[in-house]
Design a protein around this motif. Structure first.
Motif, PDB file in Angstrom:
ATOM      1  N   SER A  48      50.829 -22.193 -43.723  1.00 27.72           N
ATOM      2  CA  SER A  48      52.161 -22.746 -43.932  1.00 27.72           C
ATOM      3  C   SER A  48      52.795 -22.172 -45.201  1.00 27.72           C
ATOM      4  O   SER A  48      52.119 -21.951 -46.212  1.00 27.72           O
ATOM      5  N   GLN A  49      54.077 -21.951 -45.143  1.00 25.10           N
ATOM      6  CA  GLN A  49      54.828 -21.448 -46.290  1.00 25.10           C
ATOM      7  C   GLN A  49      55.458 -22.576 -47.100  1.00 25.10           C
ATOM      8  O   GLN A  49      56.263 -22.335 -48.001  1.00 25.10           O
ATOM      9  N   LYS A  50      55.086 -23.820 -46.781  1.00 22.78           N
ATOM     10  CA  LYS A  50      55.659 -24.974 -47.467  1.00 22.78           C
ATOM     11  C   LYS A  50      54.561 -25.840 -48.081  1.00 22.78           C
ATOM     12  O   LYS A  50      53.370 -25.593 -47.909  1.00 22.78           O
ATOM     13  N   ASN A  51      54.983 -26.857 -48.814  1.00 22.70           N
ATOM     14  CA  ASN A  51      54.066 -27.923 -49.192  1.00 22.70           C
ATOM     15  C   ASN A  51      53.640 -28.627 -47.906  1.00 22.70           C
ATOM     16  O   ASN A  51      54.437 -28.773 -46.981  1.00 22.70           O
ATOM     17  N   VAL A  52      52.407 -29.079 -47.865  1.00 20.39           N
ATOM     18  CA  VAL A  52      51.883 -29.650 -46.625  1.00 20.39           C
ATOM     19  C   VAL A  52      51.269 -31.017 -46.867  1.00 20.39           C
ATOM     20  O   VAL A  52      50.514 -31.219 -47.822  1.00 20.39           O
ATOM     21  N   LEU A  53      51.615 -31.941 -45.998  1.00 24.14           N
ATOM     22  CA  LEU A  53      50.821 -33.152 -45.847  1.00 24.14           C
ATOM     23  C   LEU A  53      50.401 -33.236 -44.390  1.00 24.14           C
ATOM     24  O   LEU A  53      51.056 -32.689 -43.510  1.00 24.14           O
ATOM     25  N   THR A  54      49.287 -33.890 -44.118  1.00 28.04           N
ATOM     26  CA  THR A  54      48.675 -33.852 -42.791  1.00 28.04           C
ATOM     27  C   THR A  54      48.437 -35.252 -42.243  1.00 28.04           C
ATOM     28  O   THR A  54      48.402 -36.236 -42.987  1.00 28.04           O
ATOM     29  N   TYR A  55      48.272 -35.292 -40.916  1.00 31.88           N
ATOM     30  CA  TYR A  55      47.890 -36.548 -40.270  1.00 31.88           C
ATOM     31  C   TYR A  55      46.929 -36.249 -39.129  1.00 31.88           C
ATOM     32  O   TYR A  55      46.836 -35.121 -38.649  1.00 31.88           O
ATOM     33  N   ASN A  56      46.187 -37.281 -38.716  1.00 36.39           N
ATOM     34  CA  ASN A  56      45.233 -37.128 -37.623  1.00 36.39           C
ATOM     35  C   ASN A  56      45.616 -38.045 -36.474  1.00 36.39           C
ATOM     36  O   ASN A  56      46.556 -38.831 -36.565  1.00 36.39           O
ATOM     37  N   ARG A  57      44.875 -37.944 -35.373  1.00 36.78           N
ATOM     38  CA  ARG A  57      45.230 -38.659 -34.145  1.00 36.78           C
ATOM     39  C   ARG A  57      44.542 -40.017 -34.007  1.00 36.78           C
ATOM     40  O   ARG A  57      44.714 -40.697 -33.000  1.00 36.78           O
ATOM     41  N   GLY A  69      45.683 -37.213 -42.830  1.00 39.34           N
ATOM     42  CA  GLY A  69      44.580 -36.283 -42.649  1.00 39.34           C
ATOM     43  C   GLY A  69      43.873 -35.924 -43.945  1.00 39.34           C
ATOM     44  O   GLY A  69      42.925 -35.139 -43.949  1.00 39.34           O
ATOM     45  N   GLN A  70      44.330 -36.486 -45.073  1.00 36.60           N
ATOM     46  CA  GLN A  70      43.671 -36.357 -46.375  1.00 36.60           C
ATOM     47  C   GLN A  70      43.423 -34.896 -46.778  1.00 36.60           C
ATOM     48  O   GLN A  70      42.424 -34.557 -47.409  1.00 36.60           O
ATOM     49  N   THR A  71      44.371 -34.062 -46.383  1.00 35.67           N
ATOM     50  CA  THR A  71      44.373 -32.650 -46.743  1.00 35.67           C
ATOM     51  C   THR A  71      45.812 -32.293 -47.113  1.00 35.67           C
ATOM     52  O   THR A  71      46.733 -32.648 -46.382  1.00 35.67           O
ATOM     53  N   TRP A  72      45.990 -31.608 -48.241  1.00 37.89           N
ATOM     54  CA  TRP A  72      47.330 -31.342 -48.753  1.00 37.89           C
ATOM     55  C   TRP A  72      47.423 -29.931 -49.313  1.00 37.89           C
ATOM     56  O   TRP A  72      46.420 -29.349 -49.728  1.00 37.89           O
ATOM     57  N   LYS A  73      48.656 -29.414 -49.360  1.00 35.26           N
ATOM     58  CA  LYS A  73      48.904 -28.151 -50.044  1.00 35.26           C
ATOM     59  C   LYS A  73      50.094 -28.315 -50.970  1.00 35.26           C
ATOM     60  O   LYS A  73      51.131 -28.860 -50.583  1.00 35.26           O
ATOM     61  N   PHE A  74      49.926 -27.824 -52.201  1.00 31.18           N
ATOM     62  CA  PHE A  74      50.947 -27.934 -53.239  1.00 31.18           C
ATOM     63  C   PHE A  74      51.415 -26.531 -53.620  1.00 31.18           C
ATOM     64  O   PHE A  74      50.603 -25.684 -54.000  1.00 31.18           O
ATOM     65  N   GLN A  75      52.733 -26.295 -53.560  1.00 34.96           N
ATOM     66  CA  GLN A  75      53.263 -24.971 -53.870  1.00 34.96           C
ATOM     67  C   GLN A  75      54.104 -24.917 -55.136  1.00 34.96           C
ATOM     68  O   GLN A  75      54.336 -23.836 -55.665  1.00 34.96           O
ATOM     69  N   ASP A  97      62.927 -30.994 -47.725  1.00 38.63           N
ATOM     70  CA  ASP A  97      63.030 -29.814 -46.872  1.00 38.63           C
ATOM     71  C   ASP A  97      61.999 -28.743 -47.223  1.00 38.63           C
ATOM     72  O   ASP A  97      61.889 -27.723 -46.533  1.00 38.63           O
ATOM     73  N   LYS A  98      61.214 -28.991 -48.257  1.00 36.83           N
ATOM     74  CA  LYS A  98      60.141 -28.069 -48.643  1.00 36.83           C
ATOM     75  C   LYS A  98      58.763 -28.598 -48.240  1.00 36.83           C
ATOM     76  O   LYS A  98      57.738 -28.102 -48.712  1.00 36.83           O
ATOM     77  N   ILE A  99      58.760 -29.610 -47.362  1.00 44.95           N
ATOM     78  CA  ILE A  99      57.517 -30.235 -46.922  1.00 44.95           C
ATOM     79  C   ILE A  99      57.329 -30.007 -45.425  1.00 44.95           C
ATOM     80  O   ILE A  99      58.258 -30.186 -44.642  1.00 44.95           O
ATOM     81  N   GLU A 100      56.124 -29.617 -45.037  1.00 46.28           N
ATOM     82  CA  GLU A 100      55.767 -29.524 -43.625  1.00 46.28           C
ATOM     83  C   GLU A 100      54.676 -30.545 -43.332  1.00 46.28           C
ATOM     84  O   GLU A 100      53.708 -30.664 -44.092  1.00 46.28           O
ATOM     85  N   VAL A 101      54.845 -31.267 -42.239  1.00 45.19           N
ATOM     86  CA  VAL A 101      53.852 -32.256 -41.798  1.00 45.19           C
ATOM     87  C   VAL A 101      53.076 -31.644 -40.635  1.00 45.19           C
ATOM     88  O   VAL A 101      53.660 -31.257 -39.624  1.00 45.19           O
ATOM     89  N   ILE A 102      51.747 -31.562 -40.778  1.00 40.91           N
ATOM     90  CA  ILE A 102      50.914 -30.871 -39.798  1.00 40.91           C
ATOM     91  C   ILE A 102      49.883 -31.827 -39.215  1.00 40.91           C
ATOM     92  O   ILE A 102      49.194 -32.544 -39.951  1.00 40.91           O
TER      93      ILE A 102
END
Length: 257
Positions: A134-143, A186-192, A227-232
């Protein structure tokens, strides 16, 4: 410079429940059949494309050091920086993340991004690489279903801000505002934005040092433009709390080989 942080300092109390003290283990290095069948081996392999891998340990730190020395391939081992959290048994998970971020900021002048993943997770490769790419900051979720006694909740409020809820006493959760969407984190993140991450980390040290890692994470995402956040979504996700959880994870590894 891209840096991954993995935190594995906790005392693994549920994983070692009913086990004599002399036989208790650090869950991220627990294995059956093959020493590569560990959570830490799988996670380090997933972040192998990162320039540096900061691992923050605490409980049974010497065992962690020995495992990495004896089992991680040399090329990967050269990327790993091991750090000891001497407050693993009296402060919450936030201190481990604080130490990891502090080490990254103090040791490297130019940082493009920092990925953070909790060390007791198993995540499928395809989902994980979506986070990495991902080219953005990321926060995640699970099913998985959301139960207040174990889930970390992330929700989107009416202003499109992302907010976290977690009850460290494993009780009920209370939403104090309307929301548009709610997810099991999903307890996984990316900080840009490393400047904003530094602000969040310093705020934790000054005001929230006894809190969980969500204190740093929430402060950071409060500062970042939406707008700089992607949810995966993470398609396969297991939080390894018990030895039964480990069996589920190991069975999955065998299926996808």
């Amino acid at each position: 410079m891209k840096i991954a942080i993995i935190t594995v300092a906790g005392v693994s109390s549920r994983f070692n429940k009913g086990i004599p003290e002399r036989d208790q283990v650090l869950k991220c290095i627990y294995w059956q059949d093959n020493p590569q069948n560990t959570l830490i081996y799988q996670l380090i392999s997933k972040v192998s494309l990162y320039d540096k891998i900061i691992v923050v340990g605490g409980f049974k730190f010497n065992d962690l050091t020995t495992y990495i020395s004896e089992n991680i391939p040399q090329g990967l081992k050269e990327k790993i920086s091991l750090h000891y959290n001497n407050h693993y048994d009296d402060l919450s998970s936030g201190y481990s993340l604080y130490l990891g971020i502090k080490e990254a900021l103090n040791s490297y002048n130019i940082i493009d991004e920092i990925l953070f993943v909790e060390g007791d997770l198993d995540i499928d490769d395809e989902s994980f690489f979506k986070v990495v790419n991902s080219q953005k900051n990321v926060l995640t979720y699970n099913r998985q279903p959301i139960y207040s006694n174990k889930a970390v909740v992330v929700y989107q409020n009416e202003n499109d801000d992302y907010k976290y809820l977690f009850n460290s006493n494993h009780g009920l959760l209370n939403f104090t505002e309307p929301f548009k969407a709610v997810f099991n984190s999903g307890q996984t993140w990316k900080f840009q934005d490393i400047g904003l991450l530094k602000v969040a980390n310093e705020n934790f040290k000054e005001n929230l040092i006894e809190d969980t890692n969500l204190a740093i994470i929430q402060k950071y995402f409060d500062l970042v433009d939406n707008d700089k956040i992607e949810v995966i979504e993470l398609a396969h996700w297991v939080n390894c709390n018990t030895r039964d959880d480990y069996k589920i994870i190991k069975d999955y590894w065998e299926q996808v080989k």
